[in-house]
Write a protein that holds these residues in place. Structure first.
Motif, PDB file in Angstrom:
ATOM      1  N   SER A   3       0.833  -1.191   0.000  1.00  0.00           N
ATOM      2  CA  SER A   3       0.000   0.000   0.000  1.00  0.00           C
ATOM      3  C   SER A   3       0.864   1.235   0.000  1.00  0.00           C
ATOM      4  O   SER A   3       1.986   1.238   0.471  1.00  0.00           O
ATOM      5  N   HIS A  57      -3.403  13.170   3.108  1.00  0.00           N
ATOM      6  CA  HIS A  57      -3.272  11.715   3.077  1.00  0.00           C
ATOM      7  C   HIS A  57      -2.284  11.289   4.167  1.00  0.00           C
ATOM      8  O   HIS A  57      -1.132  11.731   4.170  1.00  0.00           O
ATOM      9  N   GLU A  59      -1.824   5.570   6.243  1.00  0.00           N
ATOM     10  CA  GLU A  59      -1.982   4.393   5.400  1.00  0.00           C
ATOM     11  C   GLU A  59      -0.643   3.665   5.465  1.00  0.00           C
ATOM     12  O   GLU A  59      -0.375   2.941   6.411  1.00  0.00           O
ATOM     13  N   ASP A 101      -7.279  11.887   4.966  1.00  0.00           N
ATOM     14  CA  ASP A 101      -7.599  10.923   3.920  1.00  0.00           C
ATOM     15  C   ASP A 101      -6.921   9.602   4.250  1.00  0.00           C
ATOM     16  O   ASP A 101      -5.702   9.552   4.436  1.00  0.00           O
ATOM     17  N   HIS A 102      -7.672   8.555   4.315  1.00  0.00           N
ATOM     18  CA  HIS A 102      -7.287   7.234   4.825  1.00  0.00           C
ATOM     19  C   HIS A 102      -7.310   7.297   6.356  1.00  0.00           C
ATOM     20  O   HIS A 102      -8.367   7.229   6.938  1.00  0.00           O
ATOM     21  N   VAL A 127     -12.197   7.316   4.696  1.00  0.00           N
ATOM     22  CA  VAL A 127     -11.755   5.925   4.606  1.00  0.00           C
ATOM     23  C   VAL A 127     -12.173   5.312   3.277  1.00  0.00           C
ATOM     24  O   VAL A 127     -13.284   5.560   2.781  1.00  0.00           O
ATOM     25  N   CYS A 128     -11.285   4.491   2.701  1.00  0.00           N
ATOM     26  CA  CYS A 128     -11.516   3.849   1.404  1.00  0.00           C
ATOM     27  C   CYS A 128     -11.181   2.363   1.532  1.00  0.00           C
ATOM     28  O   CYS A 128     -10.076   1.937   1.163  1.00  0.00           O
ATOM     29  N   ASN A 169      -7.730   0.041   0.291  1.00  0.00           N
ATOM     30  CA  ASN A 169      -6.812  -0.544   1.267  1.00  0.00           C
ATOM     31  C   ASN A 169      -6.664  -2.044   1.088  1.00  0.00           C
ATOM     32  O   ASN A 169      -5.565  -2.598   1.216  1.00  0.00           O
ATOM     33  N   ASP A 201     -11.826   6.542  -3.405  1.00  0.00           N
ATOM     34  CA  ASP A 201     -10.432   6.836  -3.706  1.00  0.00           C
ATOM     35  C   ASP A 201     -10.225   6.990  -5.217  1.00  0.00           C
ATOM     36  O   ASP A 201     -10.127   8.086  -5.721  1.00  0.00           O
TER      37      ASP A 201
END
Length: 375
Positions: free
Chosen positions: A70, A226, A229, A249-250, A273-274, A278, A307
């Motif tokens: 990721s 962001h 992550e 973001d995330h 959240v996406c 992920n 996303d």
């Protein structure tokens, strides 16, 4: 109730589409439809990198393979040698947009796509570093995109504003110059600044972008970053402390740090959240392993987003349906997600009130029970 021992009845995507909602973590670069790409390539006389039928499966193209890890930038459902290959694909794709008319058309197409999924407002992230034909003309790109969003709204499609994103690899001086130009010229529909890119490769960049974000904040621009992550919780701490992020973001790896979870709750900071992104990128093995329900149960403000829906082959209504099925979210919880998406967005207060009122008419007593009862 977030979970149930009994398998819940599946909630249909059509029902989800009817819920007025916003999307706050979606990259314009990750929304080009196949028809958009084919038309742009034909207009510019550019050959496709592979067969049209598999253009988003770039593992079939020389030099492009599926990612193994990721990253923290635009999501990245495809990409050679991890993020780098996907970024090359985005550079090629966005490099097809060479005129103002083409940029406006991409924006209009985005608004149509969002509206078809029941998204009434979007904070769409745009990172100009992918748009090769617009280097040195970033403000002109923003103006062309705004013209497309204006036309879409006039035609009854959902509204969209822009989060202008820096790339983590840019220097502090370049970031401050770009944001300074943004602040002085204030193109229409640019309401926020962002940072994306490969957290793991770039390391901690909060200090580097502190000056640019302070400049944006002093000018009244909103801030979303962001983080959390590939970087882990430390990226979220930096986003909050150094960049004064209003939204993350995330942010999913915040779950690894109880003190950070409490900070997010205390400061009322929502996460974009996406889960599909992920999982596709291997941050979590599958949807069941994703911390989304734990974040909700902890009391963190959570929104559900796509996303980069085109390469990830998804829509927001589909992903909400998957989340409901996997986690046992009921209709009341989905209504709360819809309300939270509106409140977490950078839409103006009048639009927020309008959408929340419409949501409450559809789901009496549910929208009002969502966290943070005012826009």
């Amino acid at each position: 109730m977030l979970h149930s021992d009994a398998a819940p009845a599946r909630i249909d995507e059509q029902e989800i589409r009817l819920l007025p909602k916003a999307e706050v973590h979606v990259h314009l670069e990750g929304t080009f439809a196949l028809g958009d790409i084919l038309r742009l390539a034909k207009e510019n006389g550019v050959a496709l990198p592979g067969p049209a039928a598999t253009i988003f499966d770039v593992s079939t193209h020389d030099g492009f393979t599926r990612p193994e890890v990721s990253t923290g930038g635009t999501a990245q459902g495809v990409g050679g040698a991890g993020l780098s290959g996907f970024l090359r694909f985005l550079d090629w794709q966005c490099g097809l947009v060479r005129s103002g008319e083409q940029a406006a058309r991409v924006a209009y197409s985005f608004a149509a796509r969002q509206t078809a999924s029941g998204v009434r407002y979007s904070d769409v992230i745009v990172n100009p570093t992918h748009w090769n034909a617009w280097r040195g003309r970033e403000i002109a790109l923003m103006e062309a995109l705004a013209a497309g969003f204006d036309e879409a709204e006039q035609d009854g499609l959902g509204s969209a504003n822009i989060a202008y994103s820096l790339l983590r690899g840019q220097s502090a001086a370049e970031a401050e110059q770009l944001i300074g130009d943004l602040v002085s010229r204030r193109p229409a529909r640019v309401v926020a600044v962002s940072v994306d890119g490969d957290e793991k490769a770039s390391g901690r960049t909060g200090e580097k972008f502190r000056g640019a974000f302070r400049l944006a904040e002093s000018a009244g621009l909103r801030r979303t970053v962001h983080a959390g992550e590939s970087s882990g919780p430390e990226g979220v701490w930096d986003a909050l402390d150094l960049l004064h992020a209003e939204r993350i973001d995330h942010g999913v790896r915040s779950i690894e740090d109880p003190a950070l979870i409490q900070r997010l709750i205390d400061d009322d900071v929502p996460l974009g959240v996406c889960p599909r992104s992920n999982v596709t990128l291997g941050l979590y093995a599958d949807w069941a392993a994703h911390p989304l329900p734990r974040l909700v149960e902890a009391g963190v403000r959570v929104t559900l987003n796509t996303d980069d829906p085109a390469p990830l082959a998804c829509t927001i209504d589909e992903d909400w349906a998957v989340a409901a099925e996997v986690y046992g979210f009921d209709r009341a919880q989905l209504a709360r997600f819809a309300a939270e998406s509106i409140r977490a967005s950078f839409a103006d207060d009048d639009l927020k009130r309008e959408l929340l009122a419409e949501l409450e008419l559809l789901t009496p007593a549910l929208a009002g029970a969502a966290p943070g009862g005012t826009p």
